[in-house]
Each structure stands twice: as structure tokens, then as C-alpha cells.
Design a protein around this motif. Structure first.
Motif, PDB file in Angstrom:
ATOM      1  N   GLY A  91      29.041 -26.425  11.659  1.00 13.46           N
ATOM      2  CA  GLY A  91      28.698 -25.049  11.969  1.00 13.46           C
ATOM      3  C   GLY A  91      27.207 -24.779  12.041  1.00 13.46           C
ATOM      4  O   GLY A  91      26.786 -23.742  12.565  1.00 13.46           O
ATOM      5  N   ASP A  92      26.416 -25.707  11.539  1.00 20.19           N
ATOM      6  CA  ASP A  92      24.959 -25.553  11.565  1.00 20.19           C
ATOM      7  C   ASP A  92      24.396 -25.835  12.958  1.00 20.19           C
ATOM      8  O   ASP A  92      25.110 -26.293  13.862  1.00 20.19           O
ATOM      9  N   SER A  93      23.094 -25.573  13.081  1.00 18.87           N
ATOM     10  CA  SER A  93      22.370 -25.856  14.318  1.00 18.87           C
ATOM     11  C   SER A  93      21.267 -26.862  14.041  1.00 18.87           C
ATOM     12  O   SER A  93      20.772 -26.983  12.910  1.00 18.87           O
ATOM     13  N   LEU A  94      20.867 -27.560  15.090  1.00 19.98           N
ATOM     14  CA  LEU A  94      19.802 -28.548  14.967  1.00 19.98           C
ATOM     15  C   LEU A  94      19.182 -28.718  16.348  1.00 19.98           C
ATOM     16  O   LEU A  94      19.894 -28.678  17.363  1.00 19.98           O
ATOM     17  N   ARG A  95      17.871 -28.905  16.373  1.00 20.42           N
ATOM     18  CA  ARG A  95      17.201 -29.189  17.634  1.00 20.42           C
ATOM     19  C   ARG A  95      16.521 -30.542  17.546  1.00 20.42           C
ATOM     20  O   ARG A  95      15.730 -30.783  16.631  1.00 20.42           O
ATOM     21  N   ILE A  96      16.832 -31.392  18.496  1.00 22.94           N
ATOM     22  CA  ILE A  96      16.176 -32.691  18.573  1.00 22.94           C
ATOM     23  C   ILE A  96      15.263 -32.730  19.790  1.00 22.94           C
ATOM     24  O   ILE A  96      15.443 -31.961  20.746  1.00 22.94           O
ATOM     25  N   SER A  97      14.273 -33.619  19.722  1.00 24.27           N
ATOM     26  CA  SER A  97      13.249 -33.680  20.754  1.00 24.27           C
ATOM     27  C   SER A  97      13.067 -35.103  21.255  1.00 24.27           C
ATOM     28  O   SER A  97      13.346 -36.064  20.538  1.00 24.27           O
ATOM     29  N   CYS A  98      12.558 -35.199  22.461  1.00 19.09           N
ATOM     30  CA  CYS A  98      12.235 -36.487  23.055  1.00 19.09           C
ATOM     31  C   CYS A  98      10.876 -36.358  23.717  1.00 19.09           C
ATOM     32  O   CYS A  98      10.717 -35.574  24.667  1.00 19.09           O
ATOM     33  N   LYS A  99       9.917 -37.107  23.206  1.00 18.08           N
ATOM     34  CA  LYS A  99       8.554 -37.068  23.737  1.00 18.08           C
ATOM     35  C   LYS A  99       8.350 -38.286  24.624  1.00 18.08           C
ATOM     36  O   LYS A  99       8.586 -39.428  24.203  1.00 18.08           O
ATOM     37  N   ALA A 100       7.923 -38.047  25.846  1.00 15.94           N
ATOM     38  CA  ALA A 100       7.684 -39.128  26.795  1.00 15.94           C
ATOM     39  C   ALA A 100       6.203 -39.409  26.944  1.00 15.94           C
ATOM     40  O   ALA A 100       5.375 -38.496  26.868  1.00 15.94           O
TER      41      ALA A 100
END
Length: 120
Positions: A15-24
Motif C-alpha cells: 500500500g505504500d509508495s516509492l519512487r526509483i530513479s535512473c541516472k544516465a
């Protein structure tokens, strides 16, 4: 050569939220499209979402439609995946991939991935 660095994974509850990132990075980074994929042990890599680098058209896998949102920052060369209403079945290592050209539907994976674990 292109380098991709995923980050932002972690342990969350259902039920939680999470933001993941990808740096190029890298001088040859000029993708047609960027994508997120995920993989659990013993299973094939699963398509999650993708976004066209110029124009921003977005596409999603059926299992994440309505819950996940892909976005990008062209200046920073970062692709994000906002994940809402997480479920235990979303647990996986998440990889970002680069599709260099429109002609060939093939993603290249240059990073180590980021682990997302959702507890029930």
C-alpha cells in the motif's frame, strides 16, 4: 558508452509508495526510448513501463497500469518510476533500460538495478 545507475529502492509495506530513479551518463546517450523492467529470481525480466525520450509518450505493462507512473528529466538525464499502492508481487530488482533506436525494439541494460521489497 552509456552508463545507467538505478537508485531509490528499499523495503516498504503493501500500500505504500516509492519512487526509483535512473541516472544516465556517457557521451553516446541519445535514446529513442527509456524503460523500466523488473526481475525476480528464476523468472524472466518483466517489462514495467517505458517513455519516449523526445515527446514523452508513455507505455505500461498490464500489471502496473494505474499504479505506476514513468517520467523523465531530459536535462538531468534521469528517468523516474513512481510506484503507488505497492503489492508484495511488485517485489523485484528493478532495472532501467535504454532503447537506442526506433528501428530495433531492443533495450540495453547497463546498470546493477535497485531492489524493491514490499512486505505484506
Amino acid at each position: 558508452q552509456v552508463q545507467l545507475e538505478e537508485s531509490g529502492g528499499g523495503l516498504v509495506q503493501a500500500g505504500d509508495s516509492l519512487r526509483i530513479s535512473c541516472k544516465a551518463s556517457g557521451p553516446s546517450f541519445r535514446p529513442f526510448r527509456m524503460g523500466w523492467f523488473r526481475q525476480t529470481p528464476g523468472k524472466e525480466r518483466e517489462y514495467v513501463a517505458s517513455i519516449t525520450w523526445i515527446g514523452g509518450s508513455k507505455y505500461y505493462g498490464e500489471s502496473v497500469k494505474g499504479r505506476f507512473t514513468i517520467s523523465k528529466d531530459n536535462v538531468k538525464r534521469v528517468v523516474y518510476l513512481q510506484m503507488n499502492v505497492l503489492k508484495p508481487e511488485d517485489t523485484a530488482v528493478y532495472y532501467c533500460g535504454e532503447r537506442p533506436t526506433v528501428e530495433k525494439n531492443e533495450f540495453h541494460f547497463w546498470g546493477q538495478g535497485t531492489q524493491v521489497t514490499v512486505s505484506s
